[in-house]
Design a protein around this motif. Structure first.
Motif, short mmCIF file in Angstrom:
data_model
loop_
_atom_site.label_atom_id
_atom_site.label_comp_id
_atom_site.label_asym_id
_atom_site.label_seq_id
_atom_site.Cartn_x
_atom_site.Cartn_y
_atom_site.Cartn_z
N THR A 161 0.95 -1.35 -0.08
CA THR A 161 0.06 0.10 0.13
C THR A 161 0.97 1.21 0.07
O THR A 161 0.61 1.90 -0.89
N VAL A 171 -4.85 4.12 -4.49
CA VAL A 171 -4.95 2.80 -3.74
C VAL A 171 -6.06 2.36 -2.78
O VAL A 171 -6.78 3.13 -2.08
N ALA A 173 -7.63 -0.39 -0.91
CA ALA A 173 -7.52 -1.47 0.36
C ALA A 173 -8.67 -2.27 0.68
O ALA A 173 -9.62 -1.82 1.00
N ALA A 184 -4.10 0.29 6.62
CA ALA A 184 -3.93 0.60 5.14
C ALA A 184 -4.09 2.13 5.32
O ALA A 184 -3.51 2.77 4.12
N ALA A 189 -3.86 4.40 2.03
CA ALA A 189 -4.75 4.05 1.22
C ALA A 189 -5.62 5.24 0.93
O ALA A 189 -6.20 5.89 1.88
#
Length: 332
Positions: A161, A171, A173, A184, A189
């Protein structure tokens, strides 16, 4: 072996797997480095989920194991060098790819050993999983502006991540535990999704991507359902990266879908020792530069004689658990 050594004893403590779910802590002979090898006075060793199959009692296992067996995430200080070794001296702090690191000392080929800079002094450095993360990231070919979904936020997923976000990706997660999703977010994230309802997750990823799905999907769990899910959320001509440890039996894949979407499928597990070591070198650079900080991910530490509890917690994943380290306490 050279005459230089830090060791004042000819024995060490080492753990064996005595039987499924059972360890013994034994006093055994100190190993002597052969040509091209170094001996490492270990500071600690990470606990890998790949240990759980032999811990549970695989048919192919033989018990008791050799001293220190299964430990392969060790780091420490070179305390003796074998004939022909160049580039390492007694006192160098290193991470190594070795295979009996649930012990106070282990041997490693000098070619499988990486020096740790002074800036990492006093910090744990389980080189093998950190190197794995760097190699998986490299093979994922993540580019700025891409959407990357990571299925499974354990130690590896959390590192990926951070690396994906640092590469300029958006990103997403996806993980089962609220704690993992919190981690995360801390690692960068942009979006998090609870891993509970297969079709709801797919619809959420569609919503977040305007129906396109993810450019890159990294499956980091090692189970059938997450593998299925990861493929479902990979866009046409996207890249599905299999980073989970799939060693507990066969898997089925939806080849029709993989084929129709034209997916690039990458098995990101390395077997070339040189590639392993290059990954560890990249991890050293990333951590030393501050680009990657794994320290918050080392959530649980155990003394050597509690390796059984470390393995049980790695299996059961109690709340707040992400990564176990076994630390060598020589004060007793």
């Amino acid at each position: 072996m050279t005459s230089d050594t830090l060791t004042a004893t000819d024995t060490m403590r080492a753990v064996r797997l005595a039987a499924p779910g059972e360890i013994s802590l034994d006093e055994v002979a100190l190993p002597e480095p052969g040509p091209g090898q170094v001996r490492i006075r270990l500071e600690g060793c990470g606990v890998c989920a790949s240990n759980l199959t032999p811990w549970g009692g695989a048919e192919w296992m033989t018990y008791p194991t050799e001293p220190g067996a299964l430990g392969h995430e060790g780091w420490g200080v070179v305390d003796a060098v074998g004939e022909g070794v160049t580039g390492f001296t007694v006192g160098d702090r290193v991470a190594a790819l070795s295979y009996s690191a649930y012990a106070e000392y282990d041997l490693a080929d000098a070619s499988a050993t990486v020096k740790l800079p002074a800036s990492l002094e006093g910090r744990p450095f389980p080189g093998e999983p950190l190197g794995c993360a760097m190699n998986i990231f490299r093979r994922s070919d993540i580019q700025p502006g891409q959407t990357v979904a990571i299925v499974g936020i354990g130690f590896l997923g959390a590192l990926l991540t951070r690396l994906a976000k640092d590469a300029g990706a958006r990103v997403i997660a996806i993980s089962r535990r609220p704690f993992s999703l919190d981690i995360a977010r801390e690692m960068g994230a942009d979006e998090t999704i609870a891993m509970d309802d297969h079709w709801a997750i797919i619809e959420k990823v569609k919503e977040l991507t305007g129906g396109v799905l993810a450019d890159r999907v990294i499956e980091a769990v090692g189970k059938q359902w997450p593998l299925d899910l990861a493929a479902e959320i990979t866009k046409e001509r996207g890249r599905l990266v299999i980073a989970g440890y799939h060693q507990d039996g066969p898997r089925q894949v939806n080849m029709q879908m993989w084929n129709w979407r034209g997916l690039d499928v990458i098995n990101a597990h390395e077997r070339d020792p040189e590639v392993y070591i290059e990954g560890i070198r990249m991890a050293v650079d990333a951590v030393a530069s501050g680009r990657l900080d794994p320290t918050p991910l080392y959530t649980h530490t155990y003394p050597l004689d509690q390796l059984d509890q470390a393995l049980n917690d790695t299996r059961d994943r109690p709340d707040g658990f992400l990564k176990a380290l076994v630390m060598m306490d020589r004060s007793a």
